[in-house]
Each structure stands twice: as structure tokens, then as C-alpha cells.
Design a protein around this motif. Structure first.
Motif, PDB file in Angstrom:
ATOM      1  N   ASP A  52      27.251  23.471  46.094  1.00  0.00           N
ATOM      2  CA  ASP A  52      27.437  22.083  45.688  1.00  0.00           C
ATOM      3  C   ASP A  52      28.363  21.971  44.480  1.00  0.00           C
ATOM      4  O   ASP A  52      29.261  21.153  44.449  1.00  0.00           O
ATOM      5  N   VAL A  53      28.130  22.816  43.474  1.00  0.00           N
ATOM      6  CA  VAL A  53      28.948  22.760  42.264  1.00  0.00           C
ATOM      7  C   VAL A  53      30.388  23.153  42.569  1.00  0.00           C
ATOM      8  O   VAL A  53      31.339  22.510  42.103  1.00  0.00           O
ATOM      9  N   LEU A  54      30.571  24.195  43.370  1.00  0.00           N
ATOM     10  CA  LEU A  54      31.926  24.644  43.699  1.00  0.00           C
ATOM     11  C   LEU A  54      32.681  23.593  44.498  1.00  0.00           C
ATOM     12  O   LEU A  54      33.860  23.331  44.231  1.00  0.00           O
ATOM     13  N   VAL A  55      32.020  22.980  45.466  1.00  0.00           N
ATOM     14  CA  VAL A  55      32.668  21.954  46.276  1.00  0.00           C
ATOM     15  C   VAL A  55      33.043  20.749  45.417  1.00  0.00           C
ATOM     16  O   VAL A  55      34.143  20.197  45.545  1.00  0.00           O
ATOM     17  N   ALA A  56      32.133  20.346  44.539  1.00  0.00           N
ATOM     18  CA  ALA A  56      32.402  19.192  43.672  1.00  0.00           C
ATOM     19  C   ALA A  56      33.547  19.466  42.701  1.00  0.00           C
ATOM     20  O   ALA A  56      34.206  18.539  42.237  1.00  0.00           O
ATOM     21  N   SER A  57      33.780  20.746  42.390  1.00  0.00           N
ATOM     22  CA  SER A  57      34.833  21.114  41.426  1.00  0.00           C
ATOM     23  C   SER A  57      35.965  21.861  42.110  1.00  0.00           C
ATOM     24  O   SER A  57      36.582  22.752  41.527  1.00  0.00           O
ATOM     25  N   ARG A  58      36.249  21.494  43.346  1.00  0.00           N
ATOM     26  CA  ARG A  58      37.205  22.242  44.170  1.00  0.00           C
ATOM     27  C   ARG A  58      38.553  22.445  43.473  1.00  0.00           C
ATOM     28  O   ARG A  58      39.082  23.559  43.433  1.00  0.00           O
ATOM     29  N   ASP A  59      39.129  21.383  42.942  1.00  0.00           N
ATOM     30  CA  ASP A  59      40.454  21.489  42.334  1.00  0.00           C
ATOM     31  C   ASP A  59      40.428  22.402  41.112  1.00  0.00           C
ATOM     32  O   ASP A  59      41.342  23.212  40.914  1.00  0.00           O
ATOM     33  N   ALA A  60      39.384  22.280  40.303  1.00  0.00           N
ATOM     34  CA  ALA A  60      39.274  23.129  39.114  1.00  0.00           C
ATOM     35  C   ALA A  60      39.083  24.589  39.500  1.00  0.00           C
ATOM     36  O   ALA A  60      39.662  25.489  38.878  1.00  0.00           O
ATOM     37  N   VAL A  61      38.278  24.830  40.531  1.00  0.00           N
ATOM     38  CA  VAL A  61      38.051  26.200  41.001  1.00  0.00           C
ATOM     39  C   VAL A  61      39.372  26.810  41.456  1.00  0.00           C
ATOM     40  O   VAL A  61      39.703  27.954  41.109  1.00  0.00           O
ATOM     41  N   ALA A  62      40.137  26.054  42.238  1.00  0.00           N
ATOM     42  CA  ALA A  62      41.415  26.565  42.732  1.00  0.00           C
ATOM     43  C   ALA A  62      42.379  26.859  41.583  1.00  0.00           C
ATOM     44  O   ALA A  62      43.041  27.909  41.554  1.00  0.00           O
ATOM     45  N   GLN A  63      42.447  25.961  40.632  1.00  0.00           N
ATOM     46  CA  GLN A  63      43.374  26.135  39.514  1.00  0.00           C
ATOM     47  C   GLN A  63      43.009  27.346  38.660  1.00  0.00           C
ATOM     48  O   GLN A  63      43.884  28.128  38.257  1.00  0.00           O
ATOM     49  N   LEU A  64      41.713  27.526  38.409  1.00  0.00           N
ATOM     50  CA  LEU A  64      41.276  28.605  37.527  1.00  0.00           C
ATOM     51  C   LEU A  64      41.302  29.974  38.196  1.00  0.00           C
ATOM     52  O   LEU A  64      41.624  30.983  37.561  1.00  0.00           O
ATOM     53  N   LEU A  65      40.961  30.029  39.484  1.00  0.00           N
ATOM     54  CA  LEU A  65      40.747  31.320  40.138  1.00  0.00           C
ATOM     55  C   LEU A  65      41.892  31.804  41.018  1.00  0.00           C
ATOM     56  O   LEU A  65      41.929  32.982  41.363  1.00  0.00           O
ATOM     57  N   THR A  66      42.818  30.929  41.385  1.00  0.00           N
ATOM     58  CA  THR A  66      43.932  31.350  42.235  1.00  0.00           C
ATOM     59  C   THR A  66      44.699  32.543  41.653  1.00  0.00           C
ATOM     60  O   THR A  66      45.052  33.476  42.396  1.00  0.00           O
ATOM     61  N   PRO A  67      44.957  32.594  40.344  1.00  0.00           N
ATOM     62  CA  PRO A  67      45.690  33.753  39.810  1.00  0.00           C
ATOM     63  C   PRO A  67      44.965  35.088  39.997  1.00  0.00           C
ATOM     64  O   PRO A  67      45.588  36.151  39.935  1.00  0.00           O
ATOM     65  N   PHE A  68      43.645  35.051  40.208  1.00  0.00           N
ATOM     66  CA  PHE A  68      42.867  36.287  40.309  1.00  0.00           C
ATOM     67  C   PHE A  68      42.456  36.615  41.750  1.00  0.00           C
ATOM     68  O   PHE A  68      41.880  37.671  41.999  1.00  0.00           O
ATOM     69  N   ALA A  69      42.726  35.721  42.688  1.00  0.00           N
ATOM     70  CA  ALA A  69      42.191  35.859  44.038  1.00  0.00           C
ATOM     71  C   ALA A  69      42.684  37.107  44.752  1.00  0.00           C
ATOM     72  O   ALA A  69      41.932  37.737  45.504  1.00  0.00           O
ATOM     73  N   ALA A  70      43.930  37.492  44.522  1.00  0.00           N
ATOM     74  CA  ALA A  70      44.496  38.620  45.265  1.00  0.00           C
ATOM     75  C   ALA A  70      43.785  39.934  44.968  1.00  0.00           C
ATOM     76  O   ALA A  70      43.777  40.837  45.816  1.00  0.00           O
ATOM     77  N   GLY A  71      43.160  40.058  43.799  1.00  0.00           N
ATOM     78  CA  GLY A  71      42.537  41.325  43.445  1.00  0.00           C
ATOM     79  C   GLY A  71      41.067  41.232  43.101  1.00  0.00           C
ATOM     80  O   GLY A  71      40.468  42.231  42.685  1.00  0.00           O
ATOM     81  N   ASN A  72      40.473  40.057  43.269  1.00  0.00           N
ATOM     82  CA  ASN A  72      39.079  39.889  42.863  1.00  0.00           C
ATOM     83  C   ASN A  72      38.280  39.252  43.998  1.00  0.00           C
ATOM     84  O   ASN A  72      38.517  38.101  44.371  1.00  0.00           O
ATOM     85  N   ARG A  73      37.341  40.000  44.527  1.00  0.00           N
ATOM     86  CA  ARG A  73      36.523  39.546  45.652  1.00  0.00           C
ATOM     87  C   ARG A  73      35.776  38.262  45.319  1.00  0.00           C
ATOM     88  O   ARG A  73      35.729  37.328  46.130  1.00  0.00           O
ATOM     89  N   TYR A  74      35.208  38.188  44.142  1.00  0.00           N
ATOM     90  CA  TYR A  74      34.371  37.045  43.797  1.00  0.00           C
ATOM     91  C   TYR A  74      35.195  35.788  43.544  1.00  0.00           C
ATOM     92  O   TYR A  74      34.747  34.678  43.839  1.00  0.00           O
ATOM     93  N   ALA A  75      36.399  35.958  43.011  1.00  0.00           N
ATOM     94  CA  ALA A  75      37.291  34.809  42.867  1.00  0.00           C
ATOM     95  C   ALA A  75      37.661  34.257  44.242  1.00  0.00           C
ATOM     96  O   ALA A  75      37.661  33.035  44.465  1.00  0.00           O
ATOM     97  N   SER A  76      37.943  35.143  45.179  1.00  0.00           N
ATOM     98  CA  SER A  76      38.295  34.706  46.534  1.00  0.00           C
ATOM     99  C   SER A  76      37.112  34.019  47.213  1.00  0.00           C
ATOM    100  O   SER A  76      37.270  32.976  47.863  1.00  0.00           O
ATOM    101  N   LEU A  77      35.924  34.581  47.065  1.00  0.00           N
ATOM    102  CA  LEU A  77      34.738  33.965  47.663  1.00  0.00           C
ATOM    103  C   LEU A  77      34.490  32.578  47.095  1.00  0.00           C
ATOM    104  O   LEU A  77      34.129  31.646  47.824  1.00  0.00           O
TER     105      LEU A  77
END
Length: 316
Positions: A1-26
Motif C-alpha cells: 500500500d505504501v509503495l503504491v501510494a508513493s509510486r513516483d517517489a519510489v521510482a525517483q529514489l530507487l531507479t539509480p540503484f535498480a540495476a544492481g540491487n535486488r531490493y530496489a528492483s522489487l
């Protein structure tokens, strides 16, 4: 619920780490954000998960990564999703593996089940129902480990996600109600989750009996079904569910009310008010006051809005 409600913020904060971090991608995938930054990691980890397992006499290895890897597989192509689903079922049926590993493989199939095509769903469902009936429990690996477990409760949720026919829905419900009598509490909630995923029109459950049942999981099921269709229970029963002693029941009702994409009808405002004053923050924070506002606004301006009512999970 929290992640969905903060979708844009999650994408902005975690996109730089997604390629090498499993939890950021999840987190990006769970939030429903653009999965493009996660694809390279997803391909690598899914292929690692699908690599053949080695079985050696006297050596029992435990595997637990399939549920999360299934989420990574869900953003890949249909061929990969199908291959992942079939492999998870093969492993869940493999009695050379201990139940712990097979449970996680079946959880992986459960998480990918709604992302595969209907033909694949139909081909996998009969064997999942065998697991649900208890026909695939135990095996040499469990015998040598000195104990066994069951996959039946999780298999019911998996089966409910595989687009069952009306006749299969009836069987899933019958199996679930039979297992509830002796199931321990976490299993009761998994069974209830499976039942709430089934189309209400295929159910023969007496929701009034569920609403007053000693098992909290069944009361939560009744609450979710009532939120989808208030005609299924008298108003006084709904108020009792909104004041239920178990906060998980109240939370399930609050989440279901918030998730319904249809007009708020007469009687729901009172339930929303009860939940908005709940002693548990986890119930109050589900946006219930907003339901009251929507109800009053629609009464004034949109009295004939169309009705839709998706069911939600009761597990929490």
C-alpha cells in the motif's frame, strides 16, 4: 500500500540503484512503477533461479528465493514467465526436495500465476489441485529429515490465482472449508485468502455464519465480501465486523472499502466512521475519512455512478 501510494517517489529514489540491487528492483515492481530499470537484474536472477538443481544422497539443501524471483519474472516476456511457472510447479511436485523448499517454489508459482496466459494456467491447475487435496505431501526428503509438512493451504491460494472454472471454484471452496477445521492460524488466513479470491457468484458460503464464526479469518472473509456487496449481510452484522475484537478483521474491512472502485452506498458511511475512529493506527491510516467525504460528495452530485467492486486479499 505504501509503495503504491508513493509510486513516483519510489521510482525517483530507487531507479539509480535498480540495476544492481535486488531490493530496489522489487520495490519498484511492487510500487507499479516503470520496470525498465529492473529488467537486466530480473533476467539475471530469473535465469539463476531456473538453473537445474543438484541432488546428492544424504545432502538436503533449502531453497527460499522463488517468491521474490517470481516478482522479477513478472516484468519479463511471456515465454520467460511461462517457463518460470512450469519450473516452479515441477519443483513443488518434486519429493526429493524438503517441504520448506517446495513451499517456496509453490509460492513462486502463486506470485506469477496471474501473469501467465490462460492456456498455461489451465494446464497447471489440475496438478495444483492435487497438491491442495494433500495428494503430494511428504516424500523421501521429509522422511529422512524426520518430519513432514503440508502444501495444501498455499496450493489453494495458488489454484485461486490460476483462473479456475466454476466447478473448480466449488472444489477449492470445499477443500478450504474442510481444512479450516484443523488448520493452525497462519494456514487459516492463507485459506481465507484463497476463498476471497474466488468469484463470489461461485460461492455457496453462508456469509452470516462466517460473520459470527469463531475463526477471525472467516470473519475477515465475510467483511471483504460485504464490502464488495452490502446486500450480502444486514447492516448490524457489518457494524459488528467493523468493531471486531481482532484488528486483522477490521483492517481487512477497511482495506476492502478503500479499494472498491464504486459509489459509497447508504450504510457504508456509518461503517467508515467506525473504522476511522479505530484504536489501531493501521486501520485508521487506510483512508477511511476520505470514504466519508466521497460518500457525501457523490450523494450531492453523482447519485447514479456505475458500480464495480473488485475483491481484495484478506491476509495481512
Amino acid at each position: 500500500d505504501v509503495l503504491v501510494a508513493s509510486r513516483d517517489a519510489v521510482a525517483q529514489l530507487l531507479t539509480p540503484f535498480a540495476a544492481g540491487n535486488r531490493y530496489a528492483s522489487l520495490a519498484i515492481i511492487r510500487a507499479g512503477a516503470d520496470p525498465a530499470p529492473t529488467l537486466d537484474l530480473a533476467k539475471t536472477e530469473v535465469e539463476q533461479e531456473l538453473a537445474p538443481r543438484q541432488h546428492k544422497p544424504g545432502l538436503k539443501l533449502l531453497y527460499a528465493g522463488a517468491p521474490e524471483t517470481a516478482l522479477l519474472a513478472s516484468v519479463l516476456g511471456p515465454e520467460t514467465r511461462t517457463r518460470f511457472a512450469r519450473t516452479m510447479l515441477e519443483r513443488a511436485l518434486d519429493r526429493r526436495e524438503v517441504t520448506h523448499s517446495r513451499w517456496n517454489d509453490l509460492a513462486g508459482l502463486t506470485n506469477i500465476a496471474s501473469e501467465i496466459d490462460e492456456d498455461t494456467q489451465a494446464s497447471l491447475l489440475p496438478q495444483v489441485l492435487e497438491i491442495a487435496r494433500g495428494q503430494r505431501d511428504g516424500g523421501p526428503a521429509d522422511d529422512s529429515a524426520g518430519g513432514t509438512g503440508t502444501l495444501s493451504d498455499l496450493a489453494l491460494t495458488c489454484a485461486a490465482n490460476l483462473n479456475p472454472t466454476p466447478a473448480q471454484c466449488v472444489e477449492i471452496e470445499q477443500i478450504g472449508m474442510a481444512y479450516l477445521r484443523d488448520a493452525y492460524e497462519p494456514a487459516q488466513w492463507r485459506i481465507s485468502q484463497a476463498l476471497v479470491l474466488l468469484p463470489a457468484g461461485n460461492s455457496s458460503l453462508d456469509l452470516w455464519q462466517c460473520a459470527v464464526h469463531p475463526l477471525a479469518a472467516l470473519r475477515a472473509l465475510s467483511a471483504v465480501r460485504w464490502a464488495a456487496d452490502p446486500a450480502t449481510l444486514p447492516q448490524e452484522n457489518a457494524e459488528l465486523l467493523a468493531r471486531d475484537d481482532d484488528p486483522r478483521v477490521r483492517r481487512a474491512l477497511a482495506r476492502a472499502l478503500r479499494s472498491n472502485q464504486r459509489p459509497i452506498e447508504d450504510g457504508l458511511e456509518e461503517i467508515a466512521g467506525i473504522l476511522a475512529a479505530d484504536v489501531r493506527r493501521s486501520v485508521r491510516q487506510l483512508g477511511i475519512p476520505d470514504l466519508i467525504f466521497r460518500h457525501r460528495t457523490r450523494q450531492r452530485t453523482h447519485p447514479l455512478c456505475p458500480r464495480t467492486s473488485p475483491l481484495q486479499h484478506v491476509g495481512d
